[in-house]
Design a protein around this motif. Structure first.
Motif, short mmCIF file in Angstrom:
data_model
loop_
_atom_site.label_atom_id
_atom_site.label_comp_id
_atom_site.label_asym_id
_atom_site.label_seq_id
_atom_site.Cartn_x
_atom_site.Cartn_y
_atom_site.Cartn_z
N LYS A 256 3.28 8.45 -12.31
CA LYS A 256 3.34 7.62 -13.33
C LYS A 256 3.62 6.03 -12.84
O LYS A 256 2.89 5.13 -12.75
CB LYS A 256 5.06 7.57 -13.65
N GLU A 257 3.62 5.87 -11.15
CA GLU A 257 3.74 4.74 -10.35
C GLU A 257 2.42 4.21 -10.59
O GLU A 257 1.78 3.35 -9.75
CB GLU A 257 4.26 4.56 -8.85
N ALA A 258 1.38 5.01 -10.38
CA ALA A 258 -0.02 4.87 -10.09
C ALA A 258 -0.63 3.60 -11.20
O ALA A 258 -1.61 3.20 -10.58
CB ALA A 258 -0.89 6.06 -9.83
N LEU A 259 0.17 3.85 -12.53
CA LEU A 259 -0.32 2.85 -13.53
C LEU A 259 0.47 2.23 -13.63
O LEU A 259 1.22 1.76 -14.91
CB LEU A 259 -0.36 4.08 -14.73
N THR A 260 0.23 0.77 -12.58
CA THR A 260 0.83 -0.48 -12.32
C THR A 260 -0.10 -0.87 -13.98
O THR A 260 -0.84 -1.31 -13.97
CB THR A 260 0.65 -1.09 -11.54
N GLU A 261 0.87 -3.06 -13.87
CA GLU A 261 0.15 -3.39 -14.49
C GLU A 261 -0.90 -3.68 -13.84
O GLU A 261 -2.30 -4.03 -14.79
CB GLU A 261 0.91 -4.75 -14.28
N GLU A 262 -1.30 -4.11 -12.75
CA GLU A 262 -2.47 -4.79 -12.20
C GLU A 262 -3.84 -3.39 -12.55
O GLU A 262 -4.57 -4.06 -12.81
CB GLU A 262 -1.99 -4.91 -10.71
N VAL A 263 -3.29 -1.96 -12.59
CA VAL A 263 -4.51 -1.11 -12.88
C VAL A 263 -4.96 -1.80 -14.42
O VAL A 263 -5.70 -1.04 -14.18
CB VAL A 263 -3.52 0.65 -12.14
N ASN A 265 -5.08 -3.21 -15.83
CA ASN A 265 -5.79 -4.23 -16.83
C ASN A 265 -6.97 -4.17 -15.57
O ASN A 265 -7.89 -4.96 -16.55
CB ASN A 265 -5.08 -6.14 -15.97
N LYS A 335 -6.49 -9.64 -8.23
CA LYS A 335 -4.70 -9.17 -7.93
C LYS A 335 -4.50 -9.31 -8.96
O LYS A 335 -4.07 -10.03 -10.03
CB LYS A 335 -4.10 -10.02 -6.87
#
Length: 335
Positions: A256-263, A265, A335
């Motif tokens: 789940k940590e792989a799906l950050t807000e940056e990713v 976007n 970023k």
């Protein structure tokens, strides 16, 4: 009820699949290869696994990519493929290009992983039994072993070819320096390294940035990419959240940590670009990997015939304009 005898599509080589030369060799691989890392284990329905294998071959996919511990459970993907081989593919063995690997954890104890001669030899013998095969077309050292002398690992690959248990050998995920040694060692013993298998996608460009692609080309070795969809991130599955049946929700390799807000976007921006190209994000992601002539083939996973069919649409358009590439690079670096 007796299952009908499988009869492949007589037009399987005329259904649009393209084939690429594998380095400096006589081998042509389909641009899309089917990987059995997931969805072919003993936790999966055999009928669905068989249907996907049949459909793949009917569409001109001749390359099936396995490893000793694919499943789950360990070994079960090879067992599933072995049943498909026995029930369906045996008359067409010479049309198929089948790979397996050894290097990761397989059985308990000090000889159940890494790169020792004992482990590699024993693992391949087990794999051949599970798959109902006399030989594989290519056997890989699945990962570089920093403790075992590299000469031991590579000489085992040489001997496996000379024993007739594999026609070709390859390496997977090797660091650049170890790969260069492997290319040279194998070539000096007249056993060409046919393929380098590495993780390559729009989010992970290490083979390009670290020179692995160019190194393989210079050594006459093909490059085959795995995880081209970044385990599902480069699809439209996560645009509106995390589906209950997704890899992230199931707690597998994709966290789940792989799906950050940056990713997220980046995924949304790439999805918009894919729409402009008339492709799904998954189709564009696969096409992006195949845009480079140094890539021989890309390994896809699928959970259904429908998903497999969708992914195959990627080969219809693998060319990108300079403007599209620039936009992708900007999205990659943001970023």
């Amino acid at each position: 009820m007796i299952n009908p005898i499988y009869s492949p599509d007589s037009n399987r080589y005329d259904n649009g699949m393209k084939y690429r030369r594998c380095g400096r060799s006589g081998i042509l691989l389909p641009e899309i290869s089917l990987g059995l890392w997931h969805n072919f284990g003993d936790v999966n329905t055999f009928a669905n696994s068989q249907a996907m294998a049949h459909y793949a071959f009917d569409q001109g996919i001749t390359h099936f990519d396995l490893a000793n511990n694919y499943g789950p459970s360990y070994g079960s993907a090879e067992e599933t493929f072995g049943m498909i081989m026995k029930k369906s593919f045996l008359p067409y063995r010479d049309e198929l290009f089948i790979s397996t690997k050894a290097g990761h954890d397989m059985w308990p104890g000090p000889y159940g992983e890494w790169g020792s001669r004992k482990y590699l030899m024993n693992s391949l013998n087990q794999s051949l039994k599970r798959m109902n095969l006399d030989y594989v077309d290519i056997f890989y050292s699945h990962r570089y072993d920093p403790e075992t002398p590299l000469e031991e690992t590579l000489q085992t690959l040489v001997d496996i070819v000379r024993q007739g248990k594999a026609i070709y050998v390859g390496i997977s995920k090797y660091p650049k320096e170890a790969a260069e040694f492997a290319y040279r060692y194998l070539a000096e013993r007249d056993v060409h390294c046919l393929l380098y298998q590495g993780r390559y996608n729009m989010f992970n460009r290490e083979p390009e940035e670290e020179g692995i692609l160019q190194q393989a080309k210079e050594n006459g070795t093909g490059f085959i990419a795995f995880s081209p969809l970044a385990q599902g991130l480069l699809t439209n599955r996560y645009l509106k959240g995390i589906p209950e049946d997704s890899r992230i929700a199931k707690g597998g390799f994709l966290k789940k940590e792989a799906l950050t807000e940056e990713v997220l976007n980046k995924i949304k921006a790439l999805n918009e670009l894919a729409t402009l190209r008339g492709q799904t994000l998954a189709e564009m992601a696969l096409a992006w990997v195949l845009k480079d002539e140094m890539v021989t083939s890309v390994i896809i996973g699928a959970s259904s015939v429908a998903q497999l069919d969708d992914n195959l649409k990627a080969i219809k358009n693998t060319t990108f304009t300079a403007e599209e590439i620039e936009k992708m690079n900007l999205i990659y670096n943001q970023k």
